[in-house]
Design a protein around this motif. Sequence first.
Motif, mmCIF file in Angstrom:
data_model
loop_
_atom_site.group_PDB
_atom_site.id
_atom_site.type_symbol
_atom_site.label_atom_id
_atom_site.label_comp_id
_atom_site.label_asym_id
_atom_site.label_seq_id
_atom_site.Cartn_x
_atom_site.Cartn_y
_atom_site.Cartn_z
ATOM 1 N N LYS A 279 0.893 -1.222 -0.111
ATOM 2 C CA LYS A 279 0.062 0.089 0.168
ATOM 3 C C LYS A 279 1.166 1.404 -0.114
ATOM 4 C CE LYS A 279 -3.996 -1.936 0.872
ATOM 5 N NZ LYS A 279 -3.794 -3.418 0.382
ATOM 6 N N PRO A 280 0.371 2.408 -0.521
ATOM 7 C CA PRO A 280 1.053 3.652 -0.522
ATOM 8 C C PRO A 280 1.315 4.096 0.910
ATOM 9 C CG PRO A 280 -0.694 3.980 -2.213
ATOM 10 C CD PRO A 280 -0.853 2.617 -1.229
ATOM 11 N N GLN A 281 2.724 4.257 1.216
ATOM 12 C CA GLN A 281 3.129 5.086 2.677
ATOM 13 C C GLN A 281 2.753 6.293 2.653
ATOM 14 O OE1 GLN A 281 4.070 2.594 5.003
ATOM 15 N NE2 GLN A 281 3.325 1.219 3.205
ATOM 16 N N ILE A 282 2.773 7.192 1.736
ATOM 17 C CA ILE A 282 2.854 8.490 1.830
ATOM 18 C C ILE A 282 1.895 9.146 0.584
ATOM 19 C CG2 ILE A 282 5.006 9.143 2.791
ATOM 20 C CD1 ILE A 282 6.313 9.795 0.031
ATOM 21 N N LYS A 283 1.578 10.379 0.711
ATOM 22 C CA LYS A 283 1.050 10.875 -0.474
ATOM 23 C C LYS A 283 1.650 12.379 -0.669
ATOM 24 C CE LYS A 283 -2.640 13.791 1.886
ATOM 25 N NZ LYS A 283 -4.121 14.166 1.941
#
Length: 314
Positions: A279-283
Amino acid sequence: MGDIEFSHISVLAGPCIEALNVRPDGAYIDATTGGGGHSLLIAERLGPGGRLFCFDRDQEALDAARKRLAGHLEKVVFIQSNFARMAQALAELSAPRPDGILFDLGVSSYQLDNSRRGFSYKTDAPLDMRMDRGQALTAREVVNKYSQQRLRQLLWEYGEERYSGRVAAAIVRRREERPIETTLELAEIIRGALPPQALREKQHPAKRSFQAIRIEVNGELQAVEQALNDGLGLLNTGGRAAVISFHSLEDRIVKRVFAQQAKGCVCPPEFPVCVCGRKPQIKLLHKGVILPDKEEMEQNPRARSAKLRAAEKL
């Protein structure tokens, strides 16, 4: 303290503080404290329950920052350490997870201008360039002991010096006569190695080579990647990271780390469904980079090459 005061104009100060979104009761890290300019802006926004952890490899920088932050010392912890050891140092202090981390990857004006430190090609000094005065490797050793091939490679990779072969050959020729000892001696050798068209450029002919040697002496690029990944891993959900870089090599690393952490699935495109579960950790907070405005560049010429990237932990 040395022959000049530790002054450093904080670059992109407004956009940085805006990106960090400082909460009065939050915990924050200035991973590259320098003279404490950005640290002061963070500390001023913290209430009694807030905490700021100030890292720097250079004890002189921390001493100067302590003076600048004199009105906020109850909120601040100073740590002399390479930011690549940030996670370990914070664990040893049982520090809370941070709500924001700032990295200003530039060398401070004080280090560049202090004639004792050997960073500058404009003032004469022993070849040193160490940010941490306790480490063994100095610029003198790089210049006098590295092979011609190794010198050529680091000037090309870290300085993006088009004439790296000429410069490396000139250094080796000179040191065969006697060791190269000072910054102005090295700058003159570099100038003498470059063709006329290179000498007509706006920037100093030794700038790229000095940058390359400084990066090598301090292991800067390796430290950046590790510190960024560690820092993003430490952040609380909703915490922010703001990173200011000053040359394309650093910015490339920052861009790559942010892109990797912002990406979710890394399965090959031909897979019908995701099996990696990543899953993405940051935006990313901005598309691309934030640059200094015209007014800041006029007031502080060193801001011209600065780029800010910022992200929020998911």
